[in-house]
Design a protein around this motif. Structure first.
Motif, mmCIF file in Angstrom:
data_model
loop_
_atom_site.group_PDB
_atom_site.id
_atom_site.type_symbol
_atom_site.label_atom_id
_atom_site.label_comp_id
_atom_site.label_asym_id
_atom_site.label_seq_id
_atom_site.Cartn_x
_atom_site.Cartn_y
_atom_site.Cartn_z
ATOM 1 N N ARG A 54 0.833 -1.214 0.000
ATOM 2 C CA ARG A 54 0.000 0.000 0.000
ATOM 3 C C ARG A 54 0.864 1.260 0.000
ATOM 4 N NH1 ARG A 54 -1.732 3.990 -0.668
ATOM 5 N NH2 ARG A 54 -3.582 5.070 0.131
ATOM 6 N N ALA A 55 1.963 1.231 0.705
ATOM 7 C CA ALA A 55 2.813 2.410 0.812
ATOM 8 C C ALA A 55 3.607 2.674 -0.457
ATOM 9 C CB ALA A 55 3.777 2.263 1.993
ATOM 10 N N GLY A 56 3.964 1.620 -1.204
ATOM 11 C CA GLY A 56 4.881 1.823 -2.321
ATOM 12 C C GLY A 56 4.338 1.608 -3.712
ATOM 13 N N THR A 57 3.181 0.954 -3.865
ATOM 14 C CA THR A 57 2.720 0.625 -5.207
ATOM 15 C C THR A 57 2.245 1.862 -5.973
ATOM 16 O OG1 THR A 57 1.221 -0.776 -6.479
ATOM 17 C CG2 THR A 57 0.352 0.174 -4.467
ATOM 18 N N LYS A 58 2.452 1.811 -7.288
ATOM 19 C CA LYS A 58 1.953 2.856 -8.182
ATOM 20 C C LYS A 58 0.831 2.326 -9.068
ATOM 21 C CE LYS A 58 6.453 5.164 -8.295
ATOM 22 N NZ LYS A 58 7.583 5.634 -9.151
ATOM 23 N N ASN A 59 0.414 1.087 -8.804
ATOM 24 C CA ASN A 59 -0.634 0.438 -9.579
ATOM 25 C C ASN A 59 -1.957 0.607 -8.842
ATOM 26 O OD1 ASN A 59 -2.446 -1.822 -10.391
ATOM 27 N ND2 ASN A 59 -0.733 -2.306 -11.751
ATOM 28 N N ASP A 60 -2.913 1.279 -9.438
ATOM 29 C CA ASP A 60 -4.159 1.612 -8.754
ATOM 30 C C ASP A 60 -4.947 0.391 -8.289
ATOM 31 O OD1 ASP A 60 -3.716 4.307 -8.833
ATOM 32 O OD2 ASP A 60 -4.821 4.638 -10.700
ATOM 33 N N PRO A 61 -5.147 -0.649 -9.126
ATOM 34 C CA PRO A 61 -5.872 -1.831 -8.639
ATOM 35 C C PRO A 61 -5.179 -2.503 -7.458
ATOM 36 C CG PRO A 61 -5.794 -1.830 -11.037
ATOM 37 C CD PRO A 61 -4.875 -0.744 -10.592
ATOM 38 N N VAL A 62 -3.851 -2.596 -7.516
ATOM 39 C CA VAL A 62 -3.105 -3.189 -6.400
ATOM 40 C C VAL A 62 -3.253 -2.322 -5.151
ATOM 41 C CG1 VAL A 62 -0.813 -3.856 -5.573
ATOM 42 C CG2 VAL A 62 -1.471 -4.324 -7.934
ATOM 43 N N LYS A 63 -3.220 -1.021 -5.342
ATOM 44 C CA LYS A 63 -3.363 -0.095 -4.215
ATOM 45 C C LYS A 63 -4.728 -0.263 -3.546
ATOM 46 C CE LYS A 63 -1.869 3.996 -4.993
ATOM 47 N NZ LYS A 63 -1.767 5.369 -5.534
ATOM 48 N N GLN A 64 -5.775 -0.393 -4.334
ATOM 49 C CA GLN A 64 -7.121 -0.540 -3.779
ATOM 50 C C GLN A 64 -7.237 -1.835 -2.979
ATOM 51 O OE1 GLN A 64 -9.728 -0.220 -7.156
ATOM 52 N NE2 GLN A 64 -9.172 1.909 -7.571
ATOM 53 N N PHE A 65 -6.663 -2.918 -3.507
ATOM 54 C CA PHE A 65 -6.702 -4.177 -2.762
ATOM 55 C C PHE A 65 -5.922 -4.048 -1.455
ATOM 56 C CE2 PHE A 65 -4.104 -7.831 -1.584
ATOM 57 C CZ PHE A 65 -5.100 -8.675 -1.107
ATOM 58 N N ALA A 66 -4.704 -3.482 -1.517
ATOM 59 C CA ALA A 66 -3.863 -3.367 -0.320
ATOM 60 C C ALA A 66 -4.543 -2.511 0.736
ATOM 61 C CB ALA A 66 -2.501 -2.790 -0.691
ATOM 62 N N LEU A 67 -5.222 -1.459 0.309
ATOM 63 C CA LEU A 67 -5.919 -0.590 1.260
ATOM 64 C C LEU A 67 -7.009 -1.367 1.991
ATOM 65 C CD1 LEU A 67 -6.337 2.240 2.399
ATOM 66 C CD2 LEU A 67 -7.873 2.717 0.492
ATOM 67 N N ALA A 68 -7.792 -2.167 1.245
ATOM 68 C CA ALA A 68 -8.843 -2.980 1.870
ATOM 69 C C ALA A 68 -8.242 -4.033 2.792
ATOM 70 C CB ALA A 68 -9.698 -3.634 0.793
ATOM 71 N N ALA A 69 -7.144 -4.654 2.359
ATOM 72 C CA ALA A 69 -6.519 -5.702 3.161
ATOM 73 C C ALA A 69 -5.935 -5.152 4.457
ATOM 74 C CB ALA A 69 -5.430 -6.400 2.350
ATOM 75 N N VAL A 70 -5.329 -3.975 4.401
ATOM 76 C CA VAL A 70 -4.777 -3.361 5.615
ATOM 77 C C VAL A 70 -5.885 -3.137 6.644
ATOM 78 C CG1 VAL A 70 -3.837 -1.201 6.523
ATOM 79 C CG2 VAL A 70 -2.759 -2.286 4.563
ATOM 80 N N ASP A 71 -7.027 -2.679 6.191
ATOM 81 C CA ASP A 71 -8.142 -2.425 7.103
ATOM 82 C C ASP A 71 -8.651 -3.719 7.721
ATOM 83 O OD1 ASP A 71 -10.231 -0.679 8.256
ATOM 84 O OD2 ASP A 71 -11.576 -1.784 6.937
ATOM 85 N N VAL A 72 -8.857 -4.746 6.891
ATOM 86 C CA VAL A 72 -9.407 -6.017 7.378
ATOM 87 C C VAL A 72 -8.427 -6.710 8.325
ATOM 88 C CG1 VAL A 72 -10.085 -8.353 6.691
ATOM 89 C CG2 VAL A 72 -10.921 -6.380 5.406
ATOM 90 N N VAL A 73 -7.175 -6.836 7.917
ATOM 91 C CA VAL A 73 -6.201 -7.561 8.728
ATOM 92 C C VAL A 73 -5.909 -6.819 10.034
ATOM 93 C CG1 VAL A 73 -3.865 -8.516 8.784
ATOM 94 C CG2 VAL A 73 -5.191 -8.604 6.672
ATOM 95 N N GLY A 74 -5.913 -5.496 9.985
ATOM 96 C CA GLY A 74 -5.709 -4.729 11.215
ATOM 97 C C GLY A 74 -6.790 -5.016 12.246
ATOM 98 N N LYS A 75 -8.033 -5.120 11.799
ATOM 99 C CA LYS A 75 -9.132 -5.446 12.714
ATOM 100 C C LYS A 75 -9.002 -6.871 13.240
ATOM 101 C CE LYS A 75 -12.412 -2.236 10.558
ATOM 102 N NZ LYS A 75 -13.666 -2.103 9.770
#
Length: 246
Positions: free
Chosen positions: A135-156
């Protein structure tokens, strides 16, 4: 139309059918991260399904049920993203993760609860590190969207495992040491940012030199004394004239 022309037309049609975001747009590190995430999620789904029947603590069963649903959804997102990017991802946990499953299968009761929660907490922490870095380093929008969702879910999920109070914290890896950085030195406008310390040192030396030069030298002191004597003599003569005229 000749056979050669037909072949070229078919090749062009296939090329146009390839998605705009291809493998070349996805760095190997991101592809590896998706593969690691998929394997971690698959293991958590399998282990969570087992825990729903083997766990004795209700808090562990509840956490496992939520993780299974959430991680199954994330697995589907990875599969969709992989197809969009034209890359392949694993469909089974890693060899080490399968070994964890075998170990848990041989346990029961409180031992199972403790080891399952600790394993899940550790796996979740490693997964969180992977998706957060993407999430911090990708420049690929689809990958970024997935990483953002995963960070939220896994953090919880990490919070849910901690809430069971069964995590063996001694079995968790130490957090990475913070990276030390040099303090930022403000650079005057127009100055070379590569040599801020040299510039500051030069300014300091110049200021010290200026302060030293403000002190009068011997010649200046002597000239001042002569001026005082001359003024004193002139004052005495004026006083005498005034007295004599009176």
């Amino acid at each position: 139309m000749t056979a050669r022309s037909l072949a070229l037309a078919a090749a062009a049609a296939i090329t146009l059918a390839v998605p705009a975001t291809a493998v070349a747009d996805t760095p190997p590190t991101e592809t590896d991260a998706l593969a690691q995430a998929k394997q971690a999620l698959l293991w958590q789904v399998q282990a969570g399904q087992s825990a729903q029947t083997k766990a004795t603590a209700q808090a562990v069963k509840d956490a496992a049920r939520s993780v299974v649903a959430e991680d199954t959804a994330l697995c589907k997102k990875i599969d969709q993203l992989a197809r969009q990017l034209g890359v392949s991802v694993p469909d089974q946990p890693s060899t080490d993760q399968q070994g964890w499953t075998a170990q848990l299968a041989a346990e029961s009761g409180a031992d199972f609860d403790r080891d399952f929660v600790t394993r899940s907490r550790r796996a979740g922490g490693e997964l969180f590190t992977v998706v957060a870095a993407v999430r911090a380093g990708t420049k690929n929008d689809p990958v970024k969207q997935f990483a953002l969702a995963a960070v939220d879910v896994v953090g919880k999920q990490l919070t849910a495992w901690d809430a069971t109070t069964l995590v063996d914290t001694a079995a968790l890896p130490d957090p990475p040491a913070p990276t030390s950085t040099a303090p930022v030195v403000p650079t005057p406008q127009g100055a070379d940012p590569q040599v801020p310390q040299v510039t500051n040192a030069a300014n300091s030396a110049s200021a010290n030199q200026t302060a030293t030069d403000d002190r009068p030298g011997p010649a200046a002191v002597l000239a001042g004394l002569v001026l005082i004597v001359v003024l004193a003599a002139a004052t005495v003569r004026i006083i005498r004239r005034v007295v004599n005229s009176a």
